[in-house]
Design a protein around this motif. Structure first.
Motif, short mmCIF file in Angstrom:
data_model
loop_
_atom_site.label_atom_id
_atom_site.label_comp_id
_atom_site.label_asym_id
_atom_site.label_seq_id
_atom_site.Cartn_x
_atom_site.Cartn_y
_atom_site.Cartn_z
N LYS A 72 0.84 -1.19 0.00
CA LYS A 72 0.00 0.00 0.00
C LYS A 72 0.88 1.25 0.00
CE LYS A 72 -2.10 -1.24 3.84
NZ LYS A 72 -3.06 -1.31 4.97
N VAL A 106 -8.63 5.18 -3.96
CA VAL A 106 -7.73 4.06 -4.21
C VAL A 106 -7.48 4.01 -5.72
CG1 VAL A 106 -7.45 1.55 -4.20
CG2 VAL A 106 -8.43 2.71 -2.21
N MET A 119 -3.40 4.67 -2.22
CA MET A 119 -4.53 4.74 -1.28
C MET A 119 -4.51 6.09 -0.56
SD MET A 119 -3.29 2.76 2.16
CE MET A 119 -4.30 3.88 3.15
N THR A 146 -11.92 -2.75 -2.65
CA THR A 146 -11.33 -1.85 -1.66
C THR A 146 -11.92 -2.10 -0.28
OG1 THR A 146 -12.89 0.03 -1.67
CG2 THR A 146 -11.30 -0.08 -3.48
N CYS A 147 -11.23 -1.58 0.72
CA CYS A 147 -11.73 -1.54 2.10
C CYS A 147 -11.82 -0.07 2.51
CB CYS A 147 -10.78 -2.29 3.04
SG CYS A 147 -11.22 -2.14 4.79
N GLN A 251 -9.19 4.52 2.76
CA GLN A 251 -9.64 3.55 1.79
C GLN A 251 -8.40 2.94 1.17
OE1 GLN A 251 -12.88 2.89 -1.80
NE2 GLN A 251 -11.71 4.78 -1.78
N TRP A 252 -8.36 1.60 1.14
CA TRP A 252 -7.13 0.94 0.72
C TRP A 252 -7.46 -0.40 0.06
CZ3 TRP A 252 -6.37 -3.84 3.03
CH2 TRP A 252 -7.06 -4.07 4.22
N SER A 253 -6.44 -0.99 -0.54
CA SER A 253 -6.54 -2.33 -1.11
C SER A 253 -5.15 -2.96 -1.08
CB SER A 253 -7.06 -2.27 -2.55
OG SER A 253 -7.10 -3.58 -3.13
N SER A 260 -9.89 -7.23 1.39
CA SER A 260 -10.18 -6.09 0.50
C SER A 260 -10.46 -6.53 -0.92
CB SER A 260 -9.02 -5.09 0.51
OG SER A 260 -7.91 -5.59 -0.20
N GLY A 262 -9.42 -6.94 -4.84
CA GLY A 262 -8.78 -5.95 -5.66
C GLY A 262 -7.42 -6.39 -6.20
N PRO A 263 -6.70 -5.41 -6.76
CA PRO A 263 -7.02 -3.98 -6.77
C PRO A 263 -8.24 -3.67 -7.64
CG PRO A 263 -5.14 -4.44 -8.18
CD PRO A 263 -5.46 -5.72 -7.49
N PRO A 264 -8.86 -2.50 -7.41
CA PRO A 264 -10.01 -2.14 -8.22
C PRO A 264 -9.60 -1.91 -9.67
CG PRO A 264 -9.30 -0.27 -6.90
CD PRO A 264 -8.51 -1.44 -6.43
#
Length: 375
Positions: A72, A106, A119, A146-147, A251-253, A260, A262-264
């Motif tokens: 991250k 993110v 993020m 994502t989270c 907000q992270w991945s 989470s 991802g990634p998105p």
């Protein structure tokens, strides 16, 4: 003919200064519980995050420490302040397009093997928050991977979390993960899922479909979680934190398929329209401030009840929620940066005596001096 002597005049002035009161001097109440301090941030009308009392974070976490296939990379560039076009509005698009508020982003796309996923995170500059009622109006992303997290934090074993996994959202499921990180979750490899301090709670609405208020009330023996003013869950036991810490939104991945995801596939935006916190301070200077300003807790308006929302904060009417920091004379001796000093909504840091009180004293001083001169 009676007249004021200089000594009498000075005594009268000092007496007035001593007796002029501000509203809410003794604090703010939530369901009968008194809190001495507050943080209020109106991101709908804020033009820079630097005015808010929140600090955009900059750090990197490698995949190993992130516990996922990717690491991250938090940076201020992933925080976009996007105020409304009009200071008189409370809902709508921001000046940069899209939802108005503080956008936490993110970055989308595959960063490559072992890469870092961009993020965003903002933390309060205050780290003395010890018990309180904390709420934020948030619109989550609908892009899987994502989270989104709204939390209080001291360390990895003292943390209060409301986390939203966008991969869990679908036509029939819209959950929030309610978590107290503790020594027990640490022993389980930072997995609170098998402890009593975790619940996957289904919401009656789509968190990515609009703004909703998420809230936790932290006491010394339990934590109450809310959504739009409705109690979701009460957690108690040894996992309840007992030391001061700070607030954060992120907000992270990390690509972890068990959390989470991802990634998105594309940039994912979580937008925050406001944050309000009413809390007690562990700082002795702030405690002394409260003792000095709260001379009579039973005096009229010495304490002020925190209004609760009656509808989700979306649309011009329901999104116009109450801020003490946007009222006159209700945040004296409070450090309440709200970023609205040029909007006409409120002043900046409210650490000075009330303007009303100062104006009254100046008027009396002028009258006293004129009376002495005339006599």
């Amino acid at each position: 003919m009676p007249y004021f002597t200089p000594v009498a005049s000075l005594f009268s002035l000092l007496l007035l200064i001593a007796t002029v009161r501000a509203d809410c001097e003794c604090g703010y109440t939530v369901n009968g519980t008194l809190y001495t301090d507050l943080i209020e941030s109106d991101f709908l009308h804020m033009k820079t995050i630097n005015e808010s009392g929140w600090i955009p974070q900059k750090y990197t976490v490698d995949p190993g420490r992130a516990r996922g296939p990717y690491g991250k990379a938090a940076s201020p560039e992933q925080i976009v302040v996007n105020p409304l076009k009009s200071r008189y509005d409370w809902a709508g698009d921001g000046i940069k397009g899209g939802d108005a508020g503080a956008q936490i982003i993110v970055g989308g796309g595959d960063p490559g093997e072992g890469g870092l996923i961009p993020m965003g995170e903002i933390d309060t500059n205050r780290t003395d928050i010890l018990y309180g009622s904390i709420r934020a109006a948030i619109k989550l992303t609908g892009i899987p991977g994502t989270c989104g997290a709204f939390f209080w934090y001291l360390n990895d074993t003292q943390e209060i979390d409301m986390e939203f996994l966008s991969s869990q959202f679908n036509a029939t499921s819209h959950p929030v993960n309610l978590v107290l990180q503790s020594q027990e979750s640490l022993a389980a490899g930072f997995n609170a899922g098998n402890t009593d301090a975790f619940q996957l709670h289904q919401l009656p609405f789509d968190p990515s479909g609009g703004f909703h208020e998420y809230r936790f009330d932290w006491f010394n023996d339990h934590v109450d979680f809310y959504a739009d003013g409705v109690l979701l869950k009460t957690m108690s036991g040894d996992a309840v934190p007992s030391s001061p810490g700070h607030l954060a939104l992120s907000q992270w991945s990390n690509g972890d398929p068990k959390w989470s995801g991802g990634p998105p596939a594309e940039d994912a935006v979580m937008t925050v329209s406001y944050i309000k916190g009413y809390f007690n301070s562990s700082d002795t200077a702030r405690q002394d401030d409260w003792t000095n300003r709260c001379t009579d807790i039973n005096a009229p308006n010495a304490t002020c009840e925190v209004p609760e929302i009656t509808a989700p904060p979306q649309g011009n009417e329901s999104a116009k929620t109450f801020f003490f920091s946007q009222q006159k004379n209700m945040t004296v001796n409070q450090s309440v940066p709200n970023g609205n000093s040029d909007t006409g909504l409120s002043g900046a840091w409210s650490v000075q005596p009330s303007t009303q009180a100062i104006f009254t004293i100046l008027l009396l001083s002028s009258f006293v001096l004129f009376t002495e001169w005339w006599s």
